[in-house]
Design a protein around this motif. Structure first.
Motif, mmCIF file in Angstrom:
data_model
loop_
_atom_site.group_PDB
_atom_site.id
_atom_site.type_symbol
_atom_site.label_atom_id
_atom_site.label_comp_id
_atom_site.label_asym_id
_atom_site.label_seq_id
_atom_site.Cartn_x
_atom_site.Cartn_y
_atom_site.Cartn_z
ATOM 1 N N ALA A 179 0.947 -0.993 -0.130
ATOM 2 C CA ALA A 179 -0.152 -0.399 0.274
ATOM 3 C C ALA A 179 0.451 1.487 -0.015
ATOM 4 C CB ALA A 179 -0.482 -0.120 1.457
ATOM 5 N N THR A 180 0.458 2.126 -0.680
ATOM 6 C CA THR A 180 0.710 4.233 -0.663
ATOM 7 C C THR A 180 0.088 4.158 0.649
ATOM 8 O OG1 THR A 180 -0.531 4.400 -2.428
ATOM 9 C CG2 THR A 180 1.822 3.444 -2.495
ATOM 10 N N ARG A 181 0.559 5.592 0.485
ATOM 11 C CA ARG A 181 0.196 6.561 1.531
ATOM 12 C C ARG A 181 -1.155 6.781 1.519
ATOM 13 N NH1 ARG A 181 3.425 8.819 5.630
ATOM 14 N NH2 ARG A 181 5.474 8.360 5.245
ATOM 15 N N ASP A 182 -1.406 7.290 0.287
ATOM 16 C CA ASP A 182 -3.076 7.364 -0.185
ATOM 17 C C ASP A 182 -4.136 6.807 -0.518
ATOM 18 O OD1 ASP A 182 -1.791 5.561 -2.275
ATOM 19 O OD2 ASP A 182 -2.934 7.478 -3.916
ATOM 20 N N ALA A 183 -3.674 5.582 0.960
ATOM 21 C CA ALA A 183 -4.785 4.151 1.004
ATOM 22 C C ALA A 183 -5.366 4.487 2.498
ATOM 23 C CB ALA A 183 -4.243 3.520 0.796
ATOM 24 N N TYR A 184 -3.890 5.324 2.710
ATOM 25 C CA TYR A 184 -5.092 5.295 4.757
ATOM 26 C C TYR A 184 -5.847 6.865 4.921
ATOM 27 C CZ TYR A 184 -3.582 1.002 5.098
ATOM 28 O OH TYR A 184 -2.232 -0.836 4.582
ATOM 29 N N ARG A 185 -6.232 7.127 5.638
ATOM 30 C CA ARG A 185 -7.049 9.055 6.402
ATOM 31 C C ARG A 185 -6.171 9.496 6.959
ATOM 32 N NH1 ARG A 185 -11.074 9.998 2.573
ATOM 33 N NH2 ARG A 185 -11.674 10.987 4.278
ATOM 34 N N ARG A 186 -5.278 8.959 8.125
ATOM 35 C CA ARG A 186 -5.395 9.030 9.208
ATOM 36 C C ARG A 186 -3.952 8.162 9.660
ATOM 37 N NH1 ARG A 186 -9.064 11.876 13.170
ATOM 38 N NH2 ARG A 186 -7.558 12.573 15.792
ATOM 39 N N PHE A 187 -2.797 9.512 9.243
ATOM 40 C CA PHE A 187 -1.715 9.054 10.296
ATOM 41 C C PHE A 187 -1.500 9.660 11.454
ATOM 42 C CE2 PHE A 187 -1.444 8.817 6.285
ATOM 43 C CZ PHE A 187 -0.731 7.548 5.516
ATOM 44 N N VAL A 188 -0.362 8.517 12.753
ATOM 45 C CA VAL A 188 -0.016 8.730 13.709
ATOM 46 C C VAL A 188 1.127 8.172 13.996
ATOM 47 C CG1 VAL A 188 -0.541 8.202 15.931
ATOM 48 C CG2 VAL A 188 -2.595 8.404 14.706
ATOM 49 N N ALA A 189 1.748 9.196 14.217
ATOM 50 C CA ALA A 189 3.770 9.345 14.037
ATOM 51 C C ALA A 189 4.121 8.670 15.810
ATOM 52 C CB ALA A 189 4.773 10.235 14.166
ATOM 53 N N ILE A 190 4.779 6.846 16.238
ATOM 54 C CA ILE A 190 4.971 6.196 16.628
ATOM 55 C C ILE A 190 6.887 6.674 16.292
ATOM 56 C CG2 ILE A 190 4.983 4.440 17.943
ATOM 57 C CD1 ILE A 190 2.232 3.821 16.418
ATOM 58 N N PRO A 191 7.401 6.452 17.769
ATOM 59 C CA PRO A 191 9.228 6.498 17.348
ATOM 60 C C PRO A 191 8.961 5.425 18.338
ATOM 61 C CG PRO A 191 8.136 7.552 19.427
ATOM 62 C CD PRO A 191 6.382 7.923 18.800
ATOM 63 N N THR A 192 9.993 4.382 17.323
ATOM 64 C CA THR A 192 10.378 3.105 18.031
ATOM 65 C C THR A 192 11.653 3.597 19.296
ATOM 66 O OG1 THR A 192 12.154 2.929 16.508
ATOM 67 C CG2 THR A 192 10.537 1.962 16.067
ATOM 68 N N ARG A 193 11.583 2.268 19.502
ATOM 69 C CA ARG A 193 12.715 2.136 20.981
ATOM 70 C C ARG A 193 13.743 1.026 21.348
ATOM 71 N NH1 ARG A 193 7.968 -0.115 24.950
ATOM 72 N NH2 ARG A 193 7.950 -1.423 23.724
ATOM 73 N N TRP A 194 14.162 0.873 21.636
ATOM 74 C CA TRP A 194 15.786 0.311 21.592
ATOM 75 C C TRP A 194 15.302 -0.754 21.614
ATOM 76 C CZ3 TRP A 194 20.834 0.397 20.311
ATOM 77 C CH2 TRP A 194 21.759 -1.189 20.579
ATOM 78 N N MET A 195 14.564 -0.941 22.945
ATOM 79 C CA MET A 195 13.920 -3.049 23.061
ATOM 80 C C MET A 195 13.323 -3.315 22.041
ATOM 81 S SD MET A 195 11.417 -1.489 26.394
ATOM 82 C CE MET A 195 10.238 -3.311 25.656
ATOM 83 N N ASP A 196 12.728 -2.622 21.036
ATOM 84 C CA ASP A 196 11.534 -3.252 20.443
ATOM 85 C C ASP A 196 13.146 -3.855 18.753
ATOM 86 O OD1 ASP A 196 9.633 -1.802 20.882
ATOM 87 O OD2 ASP A 196 9.313 -0.374 19.326
ATOM 88 N N ASN A 197 13.917 -3.045 19.082
ATOM 89 C CA ASN A 197 15.174 -4.888 18.163
ATOM 90 C C ASN A 197 14.652 -5.979 18.389
ATOM 91 O OD1 ASN A 197 14.743 -2.267 16.494
ATOM 92 N ND2 ASN A 197 16.868 -1.939 16.075
ATOM 93 N N ASP A 198 15.470 -6.973 17.646
ATOM 94 C CA ASP A 198 15.600 -7.716 17.847
ATOM 95 C C ASP A 198 17.068 -8.534 17.772
ATOM 96 O OD1 ASP A 198 15.483 -8.962 15.997
ATOM 97 O OD2 ASP A 198 13.218 -9.949 15.370
#
Length: 141
Positions: free
Chosen positions: A5-24
Motif C-alpha cells: 500500500a501507498t500512503r494515499d490508501a490511508y485516511r489518518r496518520f499517527v507518528a510513533i517512535p520506536t524504542r531500543w528494546m523493540d529491535n530483536d
C-alpha cells in the motif's frame, strides 16, 4: 508478494517512535512489535477523538481478530508513521486497517488489521456503536 500500500490508501496518520528494546537479535523490529504499533495507533486516535475513555467509559473495544503482512524491515531509531483506515463498519464492530511506514517512505513496510467488537464495559456484551462513534468511523472508511 502482494502489492504494498501507498500512503494515499490511508485516511489518518499517527507518528510513533520506536524504542531500543523493540529491535530483536536480527537488528529489526520484532514481529510482535508491529501489533503493538497497530494497537497504539488505533487507541491514540480514539482517545484524541474523544471517543475512548480508558478509565471509565461505558464502551470498550475487544480485539477478536488480527493479522499482519510484512514487506520491509523497520528498526530503532525509526519513527513509524501508522496510516489508519476503516475497512468494514458493522453494528458493533470495526475492522481497522493499518499501514506502517518508515518515516516519509511512500510504501508500507507492513500492513495489518484488527477487529474491535465494542462491548459494555461491565457485561462485556456487544453494544451498538453510538452515533458519534459511527460518524467518526465513517470518516475513516
Amino acid at each position: 508478494m502482494p502489492d504494498r500500500a501507498t500512503r494515499d490508501a490511508y485516511r489518518r496518520f499517527v507518528a510513533i517512535p520506536t524504542r531500543w528494546m523493540d529491535n530483536d537479535i536480527y537488528g529489526h523490529l520484532n514481529n510482535v512489535v508491529h501489533y503493538s504499533l497497530f494497537d497504539t495507533a488505533v487507541n491514540r486516535t480514539l482517545i484524541e477523538a474523544g471517543l475512548l475513555d480508558i478509565d471509565g467509559g461505558a464502551i470498550i473495544g475487544l480485539v477478536v481478530e488480527s493479522g499482519c503482512r510484512y514487506h520491509a524491515s523497520l528498526a530503532f531509531p525509526d519513527v513509524v508513521q501508522a496510516g489508519l483506515r476503516v475497512g468494514k463498519l458493522g453494528r458493533s464492530s470495526v475492522r481497522y486497517e493499518i499501514g506502517l511506514f518508515r518515516g516519509d517512505e511512500p510504501l508500507a513496510a507492513a500492513e495489518g488489521h484488527f477487529v474491535h467488537v465494542h462491548v459494555d464495559r461491565g457485561s462485556r456484551r456487544p453494544v451498538e456503536l453510538p452515533a458519534d462513534w459511527r460518524a467518526f468511523f465513517e470518516g475513516l472508511v
